[in-house]
Design a protein around this motif. Structure first.
Motif, PDB file in Angstrom:
ATOM      1  N   LEU A 170      12.525   8.056  -0.288  1.00 25.37           N
ATOM      2  CA  LEU A 170      11.730   7.098  -1.061  1.00 25.37           C
ATOM      3  C   LEU A 170      10.362   7.006  -0.398  1.00 25.37           C
ATOM      4  O   LEU A 170      10.196   7.443   0.740  1.00 25.37           O
ATOM      5  CB  LEU A 170      12.355   5.697  -1.020  1.00 25.37           C
ATOM      6  CG  LEU A 170      13.860   5.518  -0.941  1.00 25.37           C
ATOM      7  CD1 LEU A 170      14.171   4.022  -0.854  1.00 25.37           C
ATOM      8  CD2 LEU A 170      14.524   6.128  -2.153  1.00 25.37           C
ATOM      9  N   ASP A 171       9.389   6.388  -1.056  1.00 20.80           N
ATOM     10  CA  ASP A 171       8.130   6.116  -0.368  1.00 20.80           C
ATOM     11  C   ASP A 171       8.139   4.659   0.117  1.00 20.80           C
ATOM     12  O   ASP A 171       9.146   3.950  -0.016  1.00 20.80           O
ATOM     13  CB  ASP A 171       6.922   6.445  -1.257  1.00 20.80           C
ATOM     14  CG  ASP A 171       6.747   5.449  -2.387  1.00 20.80           C
ATOM     15  OD1 ASP A 171       7.724   4.765  -2.734  1.00 20.80           O
ATOM     16  OD2 ASP A 171       5.631   5.351  -2.932  1.00 20.80           O
ATOM     17  N   GLY A 172       7.020   4.217   0.692  1.00 12.26           N
ATOM     18  CA  GLY A 172       6.969   2.924   1.374  1.00 12.26           C
ATOM     19  C   GLY A 172       7.280   1.721   0.510  1.00 12.26           C
ATOM     20  O   GLY A 172       7.700   0.682   1.015  1.00 12.26           O
ATOM     21  N   ASP A 173       7.066   1.797  -0.798  1.00 17.53           N
ATOM     22  CA  ASP A 173       7.398   0.659  -1.659  1.00 17.53           C
ATOM     23  C   ASP A 173       8.465   1.023  -2.691  1.00 17.53           C
ATOM     24  O   ASP A 173       8.685   0.301  -3.660  1.00 17.53           O
ATOM     25  CB  ASP A 173       6.149   0.071  -2.331  1.00 17.53           C
ATOM     26  CG  ASP A 173       5.454   1.045  -3.256  1.00 17.53           C
ATOM     27  OD1 ASP A 173       5.668   2.263  -3.104  1.00 17.53           O
ATOM     28  OD2 ASP A 173       4.699   0.600  -4.139  1.00 17.53           O
ATOM     29  N   ALA A 174       9.107   2.178  -2.469  1.00 15.07           N
ATOM     30  CA  ALA A 174      10.287   2.587  -3.239  1.00 15.07           C
ATOM     31  C   ALA A 174      10.027   2.807  -4.725  1.00 15.07           C
ATOM     32  O   ALA A 174      10.880   2.510  -5.564  1.00 15.07           O
ATOM     33  CB  ALA A 174      11.438   1.603  -3.035  1.00 15.07           C
ATOM     34  N   ASP A 175       8.837   3.351  -5.056  1.00 18.46           N
ATOM     35  CA  ASP A 175       8.647   3.738  -6.456  1.00 18.46           C
ATOM     36  C   ASP A 175       8.511   5.253  -6.631  1.00 18.46           C
ATOM     37  O   ASP A 175       8.175   5.727  -7.704  1.00 18.46           O
ATOM     38  CB  ASP A 175       7.479   2.974  -7.112  1.00 18.46           C
ATOM     39  CG  ASP A 175       6.139   3.262  -6.478  1.00 18.46           C
ATOM     40  OD1 ASP A 175       6.096   3.997  -5.473  1.00 18.46           O
ATOM     41  OD2 ASP A 175       5.125   2.740  -6.987  1.00 18.46           O
ATOM     42  N   ARG A 176       8.722   6.000  -5.544  1.00 16.79           N
ATOM     43  CA  ARG A 176       8.745   7.461  -5.659  1.00 16.79           C
ATOM     44  C   ARG A 176      10.025   8.002  -5.051  1.00 16.79           C
ATOM     45  O   ARG A 176      10.545   7.415  -4.093  1.00 16.79           O
ATOM     46  CB  ARG A 176       7.590   8.091  -4.880  1.00 16.79           C
ATOM     47  CG  ARG A 176       6.242   7.872  -5.472  1.00 16.79           C
ATOM     48  CD  ARG A 176       5.291   8.774  -4.734  1.00 16.79           C
ATOM     49  NE  ARG A 176       3.910   8.448  -5.020  1.00 16.79           N
ATOM     50  CZ  ARG A 176       2.887   9.097  -4.491  1.00 16.79           C
ATOM     51  NH1 ARG A 176       3.116  10.095  -3.635  1.00 16.79           N
ATOM     52  NH2 ARG A 176       1.665   8.771  -4.792  1.00 16.79           N
ATOM     53  N   LEU A 177      10.455   9.116  -5.568  1.00 17.80           N
ATOM     54  CA  LEU A 177      11.706   9.724  -5.106  1.00 17.80           C
ATOM     55  C   LEU A 177      11.578  11.251  -5.089  1.00 17.80           C
ATOM     56  O   LEU A 177      11.105  11.852  -6.066  1.00 17.80           O
ATOM     57  CB  LEU A 177      12.840   9.337  -6.064  1.00 17.80           C
ATOM     58  CG  LEU A 177      14.189   9.990  -5.800  1.00 17.80           C
ATOM     59  CD1 LEU A 177      14.830   9.417  -4.539  1.00 17.80           C
ATOM     60  CD2 LEU A 177      15.126   9.781  -6.998  1.00 17.80           C
ATOM     61  N   ALA A 220       0.846  -1.194   0.000  1.00 15.50           N
ATOM     62  CA  ALA A 220       0.000   0.000   0.000  1.00 15.50           C
ATOM     63  C   ALA A 220       0.884   1.246   0.000  1.00 15.50           C
ATOM     64  O   ALA A 220       0.508   2.284   0.548  1.00 15.50           O
ATOM     65  CB  ALA A 220      -0.973  -0.006   1.159  1.00 15.50           C
ATOM     66  N   SER A 221       2.081   1.114  -0.593  1.00 14.25           N
ATOM     67  CA  SER A 221       2.921   2.272  -0.862  1.00 14.25           C
ATOM     68  C   SER A 221       3.072   3.218   0.334  1.00 14.25           C
ATOM     69  O   SER A 221       3.534   2.818   1.382  1.00 14.25           O
ATOM     70  CB  SER A 221       2.341   2.990  -2.085  1.00 14.25           C
ATOM     71  OG  SER A 221       3.140   4.051  -2.474  1.00 14.25           O
ATOM     72  N   HIS A 222       2.609   4.457   0.187  1.00 17.20           N
ATOM     73  CA  HIS A 222       2.816   5.476   1.226  1.00 17.20           C
ATOM     74  C   HIS A 222       1.674   5.523   2.239  1.00 17.20           C
ATOM     75  O   HIS A 222       1.677   6.372   3.120  1.00 17.20           O
ATOM     76  CB  HIS A 222       2.986   6.837   0.563  1.00 17.20           C
ATOM     77  CG  HIS A 222       1.862   7.173  -0.361  1.00 17.20           C
ATOM     78  ND1 HIS A 222       1.758   6.614  -1.616  1.00 17.20           N
ATOM     79  CD2 HIS A 222       0.774   7.940  -0.196  1.00 17.20           C
ATOM     80  CE1 HIS A 222       0.657   7.060  -2.193  1.00 17.20           C
ATOM     81  NE2 HIS A 222       0.030   7.867  -1.359  1.00 17.20           N
TER      82      HIS A 222
END
Ligand code: 16G
Ligand code: MG
Length: 542
Positions: free
Chosen positions: A283-290, A65-67
């Motif tokens: 990074l965000d919780g699942d490391a697809d944002r920077l 659930a990402s961020h």
């Protein structure tokens, strides 16, 4: 071989919560983890259909659930080339998830297979992984039950970042073909990335250290792994200071840290202890944002968001293409959404002289538009993005015979970038290495990068209305088609502000309307956002 009875029996172990409806949205299914058992079981069935429809190619399933806060979780499917699930299938996902009973699910599954002409006795394959959330292992049991009931061959990659799972999916499906994307293993990912990073640096030195905030998510342990493959700073590598990498206490995930915290709060995570002028990223919780940032003693906090990363990448790739002698042959373009700061858009069109496409919000829209260029750079302001090279572009880059040492050197760097950048989806780990490569080549710090253009002051507000669905946005969400007359009123307000721009759109992830406004000064941007926000409330209650 599976039978319809096994599908129904398996479903009995993960019953659908009554009165709960589910929707496969821009980021898959996402909500409180306690509500997701039935959804995950049914996603396994969807993966079975998708794989069979695509002749047994392997489908990816990511549980994350990402961020979102730690108690949430989510699940999404990845198509064979590592792209997001094809949009037309989102409705099938929603249909399966909402089947009211175990029997209704069996029927829906059978109906879908007939409607889509799918042979349920043909092979189906899937790979899957999860982030570090406490609910992950339990949801995996639901997924496995679904795979077994539907006869899907599967491989568990355990803990991975979302982009790593996208990478693995593409590797599995391209193995042994001319489009081989790499070894379909976690180690293969690190080896490819580290090798490309070294090659892209081409002997240039990364200056100073980089503090990486891992949001206390899966990016932490994975970055620690990646570091083992990267050379130390003393040997032409990079000096990383890894913070917020606690995955032992799951409640710390995304708490006071991570890319979303930094972007929305416009401040550094307290636990990072970032010193003035230190180079920092989150990074965000699942490391697809920077997101990058630094603190200046005099002027305070400076954010370098997705728009900045896009402009930096476009500038560098454009220069490399020209310097390699491929300027005419590689059409570089940038894809943004309406949330991109107007300052970045003018910089790209007027200074870099590159075309910009504006699309709807959501990664799949940007990614799709980016593939229309030879080299498509796309980033959402929130930090999700990547650079995609078309097949033709790769061919031209790999076949070109350089005419001078200068051309050869630019070409080598360009080739290395095609390996370093994750082509499947935005990847915070490979994105930050890309940024570091560019800064090293330009001998820039964050301050120099920040000076390339000025952002227009802007404000994003969230407005609650009785029914957000009456707000129908068109023209890449920049204009409202409905309610009638609303756009003309927004235009009238915007016209009163210097460099004014504003739009309203219904959120795809929350029950609210988002209003964005920018203008020449902070005061004007705030005022415009407030006025358009009020207008939205007015027209919604008429
Ligand atoms: C989702 C999207 C993200 C987008 C956001 C907008 C993906 C993987 N994620 O998180 O790209 O920026 O939604 O949210 O596509 P909103 O519709 O609530 O503004
Ligand atoms: Mg994410």
């Amino acid at each position: 071989m599976s039978s319809m009875q096994s599908i129904i029996d398996g479903s009995g172990k993960f019953p659908k919560p009554k009165d709960q409806s589910f929707q496969y949205g821009t980021a898959g299914f996402r909500m409180k983890a306690s509500l997701l058992d039935s959804v995950v079981y049914r996603v396994a069935l969807l993966a079975s259909l998708r794989s069979r429809k695509l002749n047994g190619q392997t489908i990816g399933v990511m549980i994350t659930a990402s961020h979102n806060p730690p108690e949430d979780n989510g699940v999404k499917l990845v198509d064979p080339m590592g792209e997001m699930l094809e949009a037309s299938w989102e409705t099938y996902a929603t249909t399966l998830a909402n089947a009211a009973s175990d029997e209704a699910l069996g029927e829906a599954y059978e109906t879908l297979s007939k409607d889509l002409n799918i042979d349920l006795s043909s092979p189906a394959r899937a790979v899957f992984a999860r982030d570090t959330r406490a609910s992950g292992p339990h949801l995996v049991t639901a997924l496995l039950e679904g795979f077994n009931a539907a006869g899907v061959k599967h491989t568990d990659y355990e803990l991975l970042t979302t982009p790593q799972l996208h990478y693995v999916t593409r590797c599995v499906n391209t193995k042994g073909t001319p489009f081989d994307y790499g070894e379909p293993t976690e180690q293969g990912y690190y080896e490819k990335t580290a090798k490309a990073f070294k090659a892209a640096l081409g002997g240039k030195k990364v200056n100073g250290s980089l503090t990486v905030d891992c949001a206390n998510g899966v990016g932490g342990p994975k970055l620690h792994e990646l570091v083992k493959y990267l050379a130390p700073a003393s040997d032409g590598g990079i000096d990383l200071r890894i913070v917020n990498d606690d995955v032992v206490r799951p409640e710390r995930l995304n708490h006071q840290c991570g890319a979303d915290f930094v972007k929305t709060g416009q401040r550094a995570p307290p636990a990072s202890h970032a010193a003035p002028l230190e180079r920092c990223c989150s990074l965000d919780g699942d490391a697809d944002r920077l997101i990058y940032y630094f603190i200046d003693k005099e002027s305070g906090f400076h954010l370098l968001d997705g728009d900045r990363i896009a402009t930096l990448a476009a500038l560098f790739v454009g220069d490399l293409a020209r310097n390699a002698g491929l300027g005419e042959k590689l059409k570089v373009g940038v894809v943004q959404t309406a949330y991109a700061n107007g300052g970045s858009t003018s910089y790209i069109t007027q200074d870099l002289k590159l075309p910009v496409t504006c699309t709807n919000t959501g990664v799949k829209h940007l990614h799709h538009a980016a593939t229309k260029f030879d080299v498509g750079v796309y980033f959402e302001a929130n930090g999700h993005g990547t650079v995609v090279f078309s097949e033709l572009a790769l061919k031209r880059i790999n076949k070109y015979d350089p005419k001078s040492p200068a051309q050869a050197s630019a070409l080598d760097t360009l080739k290395a970038l095609t390996q370093l950048i994750n082509q499947t989806v935005g990847d915070a780990l490979s994105d930050f290495l890309l940024v570091e490569v560019i800064l090293a080549h330009k001998a820039w710090g964050l301050h120099e990068w920040d000076l390339t253009y000025s952002d227009l002051p802007n404000r994003l507000v969230r407005v609650e209305v009785p029914d957000r669905n009456i707000f129908k946005a068109v023209d890449a969400e920049r204009k409202l088609e409905n309610p009638p007359g609303a756009q003309a009123q927004i235009d009238a307000l915007v016209g009163k502000y210097r460099s004014g721009r504003s739009f309203a759109r219904a959120s795809g992830t929350e029950d609210a309307v988002r209003v964005y406004a920018e203008a020449a000064t902070r005061g004007e941007a705030d005022e415009l956002a407030t006025l358009v926000g009020r207008l939205v409330i007015d027209v919604a209650s008429q």
